[in-house]
Write a protein that holds these residues in place. Structure first.
Motif, short mmCIF file in Angstrom:
data_model
loop_
_atom_site.label_atom_id
_atom_site.label_comp_id
_atom_site.label_asym_id
_atom_site.label_seq_id
_atom_site.Cartn_x
_atom_site.Cartn_y
_atom_site.Cartn_z
N UNK A 1 1.15 14.75 71.95
CA UNK A 1 1.54 13.42 71.50
C UNK A 1 1.37 12.31 72.54
N UNK A 2 0.21 11.71 72.56
CA UNK A 2 -0.02 10.53 73.38
C UNK A 2 -0.39 10.77 74.82
N UNK A 3 -0.44 12.00 75.26
CA UNK A 3 -0.70 12.27 76.68
C UNK A 3 -2.13 11.90 77.07
N UNK A 4 -3.09 12.33 76.29
CA UNK A 4 -4.49 12.01 76.59
C UNK A 4 -4.76 10.53 76.35
N UNK A 5 -4.15 9.96 75.34
CA UNK A 5 -4.34 8.52 75.08
C UNK A 5 -3.85 7.70 76.26
N UNK A 6 -2.70 8.05 76.82
CA UNK A 6 -2.17 7.33 77.97
C UNK A 6 -3.09 7.48 79.18
N UNK A 7 -3.45 8.73 79.50
CA UNK A 7 -4.27 8.98 80.68
C UNK A 7 -5.65 8.32 80.56
N UNK A 8 -6.24 8.37 79.38
CA UNK A 8 -7.55 7.74 79.17
C UNK A 8 -7.45 6.22 79.23
N UNK A 9 -6.41 5.67 78.67
CA UNK A 9 -6.23 4.22 78.71
C UNK A 9 -6.06 3.74 80.15
N UNK A 10 -5.27 4.45 80.93
CA UNK A 10 -5.10 4.10 82.34
C UNK A 10 -6.43 4.20 83.08
N UNK A 11 -7.14 5.29 82.89
CA UNK A 11 -8.42 5.48 83.57
C UNK A 11 -9.44 4.44 83.12
N UNK A 12 -9.45 4.12 81.83
CA UNK A 12 -10.35 3.09 81.32
C UNK A 12 -10.03 1.72 81.88
N UNK A 13 -8.74 1.45 82.08
CA UNK A 13 -8.33 0.16 82.65
C UNK A 13 -8.77 0.04 84.10
N UNK A 14 -8.73 1.14 84.82
CA UNK A 14 -9.08 1.14 86.24
C UNK A 14 -10.59 1.26 86.46
N UNK A 15 -11.35 1.65 85.44
CA UNK A 15 -12.78 1.90 85.58
C UNK A 15 -13.59 0.71 86.12
N UNK A 16 -13.48 -0.51 85.57
CA UNK A 16 -14.30 -1.61 86.10
C UNK A 16 -14.05 -1.91 87.58
N UNK A 17 -12.79 -2.01 88.03
CA UNK A 17 -12.60 -2.23 89.46
C UNK A 17 -13.06 -1.05 90.31
N UNK A 18 -12.98 0.16 89.76
CA UNK A 18 -13.44 1.34 90.48
C UNK A 18 -14.95 1.27 90.71
N UNK B 1 -22.16 -0.45 82.40
CA UNK B 1 -21.54 -1.31 83.41
C UNK B 1 -21.53 -2.73 82.86
N UNK B 2 -20.45 -3.44 83.05
CA UNK B 2 -20.35 -4.80 82.56
C UNK B 2 -19.75 -4.89 81.17
N UNK B 3 -19.44 -3.74 80.55
CA UNK B 3 -18.74 -3.78 79.27
C UNK B 3 -17.40 -4.48 79.49
N UNK B 4 -16.96 -5.21 78.50
CA UNK B 4 -15.69 -5.91 78.68
C UNK B 4 -14.56 -4.90 78.86
N UNK B 5 -13.61 -5.28 79.66
CA UNK B 5 -12.49 -4.38 79.94
C UNK B 5 -11.75 -4.04 78.64
N UNK B 6 -11.69 -4.99 77.72
CA UNK B 6 -11.04 -4.74 76.43
C UNK B 6 -11.74 -3.61 75.68
N UNK B 7 -13.07 -3.64 75.65
CA UNK B 7 -13.83 -2.58 74.97
C UNK B 7 -13.64 -1.23 75.65
N UNK B 8 -13.69 -1.23 76.97
CA UNK B 8 -13.54 0.03 77.71
C UNK B 8 -12.15 0.62 77.45
N UNK B 9 -11.13 -0.21 77.53
CA UNK B 9 -9.76 0.28 77.31
C UNK B 9 -9.58 0.73 75.86
#
Length: 172
Positions: free
Chosen positions: A71-88, A46-54
């Motif tokens: 091709x890119x499906x998991x990368x997209x879904x993980x990036x989205x989830x990682x971006x939303x993780x800190x506010x979640x 918790x508190x990891x920078x959003x840049x690192x998490x993404x």
């Protein structure tokens, strides 16, 4: 510090290998596939920078894509989830969490960790299965696949967390 980096590297390698070699070949009733590699993103401090998490979310998604020929499906879904993780985390746990703790049953409580895992997995799976299908032609089947995979992934992650000795220690 070195222990956290080493633990993260071990989680990364082990979870990718388990996902690629075992779990990608499991399809319960041809609809549910567990995605245990999400545990790596969930367990980032918790508190990891959003840049690192993404970045690390994208990286594990990309590695899974390379080995799974998606091709890119998991990368997209993980990036989205990682971006939303800190506010979640902030939404579910409040703002009074100390920096650097690892999400676990001990730090979030059983209900809190379960809710955190469930919401995170739902975000990831909806994105993944929507981009995989690229259509809403059969929305009922899509909803069944998402729901079944969410249930299996959430149960698997919560079971692994229950047996995670590192999270049970008092120093974590």
């Amino acid at each position: 510090m070195i222990n956290n980096i080493l633990r993260g590297f071990i989680y990364f390698v082990v979870l990718v290998l388990v996902q690629v070699l075992i779990l990608n070949n499991i399809h319960f009733l041809r609809v549910a596939t567990p995605f245990l590699y999400l545990y790596f993103i969930l367990k980032m401090p918790v508190g990891s920078s959003r840049t690192n998490v993404v970045f690390f979310s994208f990286l594990i998604g990309l590695v899974i894509d390379i080995f799974s020929n998606t091709p890119g499906m998991h990368a997209f879904a993980c990036t989205l989830a990682g971006f939303i993780r800190p506010p979640l985390i902030q939404l579910l746990m409040g703002k009074d969490l100390p920096e650097g703790i690892n999400p676990s049953y001990k730090t979030f409580g059983y209900g809190g960790f379960f809710r955190y895992t469930l919401f995170f997995v739902v975000i990831h799976h909806v994105a993944l299965f929507l981009i995989e299908s690229l259509t809403l032609f059969d929305p009922l089947f899509l909803a069944i696949r998402v729901a079944a995979s969410v249930v299996t992934t959430t149960l698997l992650i919560c079971t692994i967390e229950a047996f995670n000795i590192e999270s049970q220690k008092s120093g974590d």
